[in-house]
Design a protein around this motif. Sequence first.
Motif, PDB file in Angstrom:
ATOM      1  N   THR A   9       0.853  -1.194   0.000  1.00 27.35           N
ATOM      2  CA  THR A   9       0.000   0.000   0.000  1.00 27.35           C
ATOM      3  C   THR A   9       0.891   1.247   0.000  1.00 27.35           C
ATOM      4  O   THR A   9       0.573   2.258  -0.622  1.00 27.35           O
ATOM      5  CB  THR A   9      -0.909  -0.009   1.260  1.00 27.35           C
ATOM      6  OG1 THR A   9      -1.625  -1.236   1.285  1.00 27.35           O
ATOM      7  CG2 THR A   9      -1.889   1.137   1.227  1.00 27.35           C
ATOM      8  N   PHE A  10       1.997   1.183   0.743  1.00 25.97           N
ATOM      9  CA  PHE A  10       2.971   2.277   0.835  1.00 25.97           C
ATOM     10  C   PHE A  10       2.307   3.588   1.258  1.00 25.97           C
ATOM     11  O   PHE A  10       2.575   4.643   0.686  1.00 25.97           O
ATOM     12  CB  PHE A  10       3.740   2.447  -0.490  1.00 25.97           C
ATOM     13  CG  PHE A  10       4.462   1.193  -0.910  1.00 25.97           C
ATOM     14  CD1 PHE A  10       5.605   0.785  -0.236  1.00 25.97           C
ATOM     15  CD2 PHE A  10       3.999   0.402  -1.954  1.00 25.97           C
ATOM     16  CE1 PHE A  10       6.282  -0.395  -0.597  1.00 25.97           C
ATOM     17  CE2 PHE A  10       4.647  -0.767  -2.324  1.00 25.97           C
ATOM     18  CZ  PHE A  10       5.791  -1.170  -1.642  1.00 25.97           C
ATOM     19  N   HIS A  14       7.526   5.250   4.684  1.00 28.22           N
ATOM     20  CA  HIS A  14       8.475   5.293   5.804  1.00 28.22           C
ATOM     21  C   HIS A  14       9.725   4.473   5.479  1.00 28.22           C
ATOM     22  O   HIS A  14       9.797   3.824   4.425  1.00 28.22           O
ATOM     23  CB  HIS A  14       7.796   4.807   7.093  1.00 28.22           C
ATOM     24  CG  HIS A  14       7.143   3.443   6.980  1.00 28.22           C
ATOM     25  ND1 HIS A  14       7.850   2.278   6.885  1.00 28.22           N
ATOM     26  CD2 HIS A  14       5.825   3.087   6.945  1.00 28.22           C
ATOM     27  CE1 HIS A  14       7.015   1.245   6.819  1.00 28.22           C
ATOM     28  NE2 HIS A  14       5.760   1.721   6.837  1.00 28.22           N
ATOM     29  N   HIS A  17       9.489   0.846   4.316  1.00 33.30           N
ATOM     30  CA  HIS A  17       9.173   0.688   2.890  1.00 33.30           C
ATOM     31  C   HIS A  17      10.444   0.847   2.043  1.00 33.30           C
ATOM     32  O   HIS A  17      10.687   0.066   1.112  1.00 33.30           O
ATOM     33  CB  HIS A  17       8.147   1.750   2.444  1.00 33.30           C
ATOM     34  CG  HIS A  17       6.796   1.586   3.063  1.00 33.30           C
ATOM     35  ND1 HIS A  17       6.012   2.648   3.437  1.00 33.30           N
ATOM     36  CD2 HIS A  17       6.076   0.470   3.387  1.00 33.30           C
ATOM     37  CE1 HIS A  17       4.859   2.211   3.939  1.00 33.30           C
ATOM     38  NE2 HIS A  17       4.889   0.884   3.926  1.00 33.30           N
ATOM     39  N   GLY A  93       7.573  -8.496   2.285  1.00 37.69           N
ATOM     40  CA  GLY A  93       8.063  -8.472   3.669  1.00 37.69           C
ATOM     41  C   GLY A  93       7.740  -9.744   4.425  1.00 37.69           C
ATOM     42  O   GLY A  93       6.785 -10.466   4.098  1.00 37.69           O
ATOM     43  N   ASP A  95       6.389 -10.233   7.157  1.00 34.35           N
ATOM     44  CA  ASP A  95       5.086 -10.339   7.835  1.00 34.35           C
ATOM     45  C   ASP A  95       4.129 -11.202   7.020  1.00 34.35           C
ATOM     46  O   ASP A  95       3.092 -11.641   7.517  1.00 34.35           O
ATOM     47  CB  ASP A  95       4.478  -8.950   8.106  1.00 34.35           C
ATOM     48  CG  ASP A  95       4.566  -7.987   6.929  1.00 34.35           C
ATOM     49  OD1 ASP A  95       5.570  -8.041   6.193  1.00 34.35           O
ATOM     50  OD2 ASP A  95       3.625  -7.191   6.738  1.00 34.35           O
ATOM     51  N   THR A 115      11.508  -4.427   8.514  1.00 31.07           N
ATOM     52  CA  THR A 115      12.202  -3.482   9.406  1.00 31.07           C
ATOM     53  C   THR A 115      11.401  -3.369  10.693  1.00 31.07           C
ATOM     54  O   THR A 115      10.190  -3.133  10.661  1.00 31.07           O
ATOM     55  CB  THR A 115      12.300  -2.091   8.733  1.00 31.07           C
ATOM     56  OG1 THR A 115      12.868  -2.259   7.449  1.00 31.07           O
ATOM     57  CG2 THR A 115      13.127  -1.127   9.565  1.00 31.07           C
ATOM     58  N   VAL A 118       8.474   0.055  12.819  1.00 31.24           N
ATOM     59  CA  VAL A 118       7.761   1.087  12.046  1.00 31.24           C
ATOM     60  C   VAL A 118       6.700   0.437  11.158  1.00 31.24           C
ATOM     61  O   VAL A 118       6.901  -0.663  10.635  1.00 31.24           O
ATOM     62  CB  VAL A 118       8.751   1.950  11.214  1.00 31.24           C
ATOM     63  CG1 VAL A 118       9.463   1.126  10.160  1.00 31.24           C
ATOM     64  CG2 VAL A 118       8.031   3.139  10.561  1.00 31.24           C
ATOM     65  N   SER A 120       2.908   1.752   8.714  1.00 35.01           N
ATOM     66  CA  SER A 120       1.976   2.834   8.372  1.00 35.01           C
ATOM     67  C   SER A 120       0.944   2.978   9.487  1.00 35.01           C
ATOM     68  O   SER A 120       0.561   4.090   9.857  1.00 35.01           O
ATOM     69  CB  SER A 120       1.260   2.527   7.055  1.00 35.01           C
ATOM     70  OG  SER A 120       2.189   2.322   6.035  1.00 35.01           O
ATOM     71  N   THR A 121       0.506   1.826  10.016  1.00 33.10           N
ATOM     72  CA  THR A 121      -0.512   1.869  11.081  1.00 33.10           C
ATOM     73  C   THR A 121       0.003   2.668  12.267  1.00 33.10           C
ATOM     74  O   THR A 121      -0.699   3.541  12.789  1.00 33.10           O
ATOM     75  CB  THR A 121      -0.858   0.432  11.541  1.00 33.10           C
ATOM     76  OG1 THR A 121      -1.250  -0.302  10.381  1.00 33.10           O
ATOM     77  CG2 THR A 121      -1.971   0.411  12.561  1.00 33.10           C
ATOM     78  N   ARG A 124       0.041   6.287  11.476  1.00 27.15           N
ATOM     79  CA  ARG A 124      -1.324   6.837  11.448  1.00 27.15           C
ATOM     80  C   ARG A 124      -1.830   7.108  12.859  1.00 27.15           C
ATOM     81  O   ARG A 124      -2.569   8.039  13.103  1.00 27.15           O
ATOM     82  CB  ARG A 124      -2.274   5.845  10.753  1.00 27.15           C
ATOM     83  CG  ARG A 124      -2.200   5.904   9.243  1.00 27.15           C
ATOM     84  CD  ARG A 124      -3.368   5.152   8.618  1.00 27.15           C
ATOM     85  NE  ARG A 124      -3.281   3.716   8.781  1.00 27.15           N
ATOM     86  CZ  ARG A 124      -2.744   2.887   7.876  1.00 27.15           C
ATOM     87  NH1 ARG A 124      -2.279   3.366   6.749  1.00 27.15           N
ATOM     88  NH2 ARG A 124      -2.698   1.602   8.088  1.00 27.15           N
TER      89      ARG A 124
HETATM   90  N1  CTP Z   1       7.367  -3.460   5.253  1.00 27.94           N
HETATM   91  C1  CTP Z   1       8.604  -3.721   5.833  1.00 27.94           C
HETATM   92  N2  CTP Z   1       8.903  -3.204   7.053  1.00 27.94           N
HETATM   93  C2  CTP Z   1       8.007  -2.438   7.713  1.00 27.94           C
HETATM   94  C3  CTP Z   1       6.738  -2.160   7.136  1.00 27.94           C
HETATM   95  C4  CTP Z   1       6.468  -2.702   5.885  1.00 27.94           C
HETATM   96  O1  CTP Z   1       9.432  -4.418   5.255  1.00 27.94           O
HETATM   97  N3  CTP Z   1       8.312  -1.979   8.926  1.00 27.94           N
HETATM   98  C5  CTP Z   1       7.060  -4.053   3.955  1.00 27.94           C
HETATM   99  C6  CTP Z   1       5.849  -4.965   3.998  1.00 27.94           C
HETATM  100  O2  CTP Z   1       6.214  -6.255   4.474  1.00 27.94           O
HETATM  101  C7  CTP Z   1       5.432  -4.980   2.549  1.00 27.94           C
HETATM  102  C8  CTP Z   1       5.783  -3.570   2.081  1.00 27.94           C
HETATM  103  O3  CTP Z   1       6.692  -3.041   3.050  1.00 27.94           O
HETATM  104  O4  CTP Z   1       6.203  -5.912   1.834  1.00 27.94           O
HETATM  105  C9  CTP Z   1       4.583  -2.693   1.968  1.00 27.94           C
HETATM  106  O5  CTP Z   1       3.882  -2.786   3.185  1.00 27.94           O
HETATM  107  P1  CTP Z   1       2.624  -1.983   3.628  1.00 27.94           P
HETATM  108  O6  CTP Z   1       1.572  -2.918   4.030  1.00 27.94           O
HETATM  109  O7  CTP Z   1       2.303  -0.965   2.633  1.00 27.94           O
HETATM  110  O8  CTP Z   1       3.219  -1.223   4.924  1.00 27.94           O
HETATM  111  P2  CTP Z   1       2.879  -1.332   6.463  1.00 27.94           P
HETATM  112  O9  CTP Z   1       3.705  -0.303   7.165  1.00 27.94           O
HETATM  113  O10 CTP Z   1       3.032  -2.745   6.940  1.00 27.94           O
HETATM  114  O11 CTP Z   1       1.352  -0.903   6.463  1.00 27.94           O
HETATM  115  P3  CTP Z   1       0.159  -1.195   7.496  1.00 27.94           P
HETATM  116  O12 CTP Z   1       0.643  -0.793   8.851  1.00 27.94           O
HETATM  117  O13 CTP Z   1      -0.988  -0.344   6.998  1.00 27.94           O
HETATM  118  O14 CTP Z   1      -0.153  -2.662   7.390  1.00 27.94           O
END
Ligand code: CTP
Length: 433
Positions: A9-10, A14, A17, A93, A95, A115, A118, A120-121, A124
């Motif tokens: 979703t990016f 951060h 990403h 990632g 996860d 990583t 950190v 997006s949630t 937010r």
């Molecule tokens: N990602 C990562 N390290 C993080 C956050 C995200 O490597 N700390 C990776 C995710 O595993 C994915 C890509 O970045 O492959 C895009 O993830 P996305 O879902 O957009 O980011 P999140 O920060 O995980 O968003 P949310 O909190 O909304 O789930």
Amino acid sequence: MKKVITYGTFDLFHHGHLNLLKRAKELGDYLVVGVTTESFDINRGKLNVQQPLMERVRQVKETGLADEIIPEEYEGQKIDDIQKYGIDVFAIGSDWEGAFDYLKDYCEVVYINRTEGVSSTSIREQGQLLSFGIIGRGTMAGKMAGEAMHVSGIRQAGICSVPGDMAATCSLMDKSDAVYILAEPSRRGMLVREALNRGCHVMCESPVSLEGRETGSLYRHAEEKGLVLFDAVKTAYLRAFSRLVLLVKGGAVGSVRSIDATCTSMQPSNSWFYNKESKGGSMADWGPFVLLPVFKIFGLDYRECTFICSMDSTKQTDMFTQVNMLYPHGTATLRTGYGVKSEGSLVISGTKAYIYVPSPWWRTEYFEIRYENFNDNRRYFYKVDGEGIRYELAEFLRLIRTKGKNFTISSGISQKISSVMEQFMENKNKSFI
Ligand code: CTP
């Protein structure tokens, strides 16, 4: 050339990403990045994405790491993309560990360490966690509490289930940034004003008050204070319903001549509403739902509105009401009822075709446009998760955050719903059966 693909979703880009994109790029010579569209995210239950698609694409582009950026629009698209773009490595990632093993039939699958610390949630939620109080009891209050857990950015401040207890109600308002009000119809206007006076954004079950002018004045009050007042007719915020309205506005059924909407159930959802003092009844409860498609499609300037009503003689509340509305070029027949069983469908008849939404239409998931020649019929389906309340909650949050205008249920629509209720309560143009 070794081609790598990754998706995300990016939102609120951060360093997690950035690390992911760098490592994905290192796996090959050419990196394709799939960025999810809003509707794909909503479909998979991600309701709180803050940035529009083009902004998220721009952020990915600015890293200089992506050789190509594509939108991810539908379930199953990954297999299509791998074949279409001749992909050698699918990277994502950790996860998602294991979740994409099924792609191993098509290319190499690599899970990249995520990583720590950190997301997006978490961004937010930083500093803008909205404390949300629920004022009311009964099934809707319970459902709201459950649904609020699916919308990130909300912290529950508590539930006040004795709306008559003003001390407890005010104390909850004082510790909330926003409140949801589900009180008896006769007390709602007063509670909304109290909440606004105490600086709370307000989401209120419809009708917001039982007088058109009072509702208008509440919206002006909210605006003066920079607060959001939100009329909670959940159907309006369902994707299928808003798509239906857009199709009708775009002329899919020609000129609309009639709208028939029915909402009934055997039992009231909040039986404690239903007495003379609370002014509850089938019309106060279901009325806003059946009026919604009429005001969205025909507009607010009806010529005539009459009611046929069956009352419960002991409680003195309406148990069945038919509303007949006349517009310059169309008509609406609306029915609300408790203890009356009927088909809860919505039919919008036009000069080219009609739209049929099966029961329960107020939880719109599916509808059909039906033509004279059934080969031309079209079917639409948009999944609704949970109780469907999370979508209006996500929109309420978005309006608070962006200080935006509510085009879905404007103050004009909300005020008109209250005006119809006012007319109904005053027994204007009402016959009894
Ligand atoms: N990602 C990562 N390290 C993080 C956050 C995200 O490597 N700390 C990776 C995710 O595993 C994915 C890509 O970045 O492959 C895009 O993830 P996305 O879902 O957009 O980011 P999140 O920060 O995980 O968003 P949310 O909190 O909304 O789930």
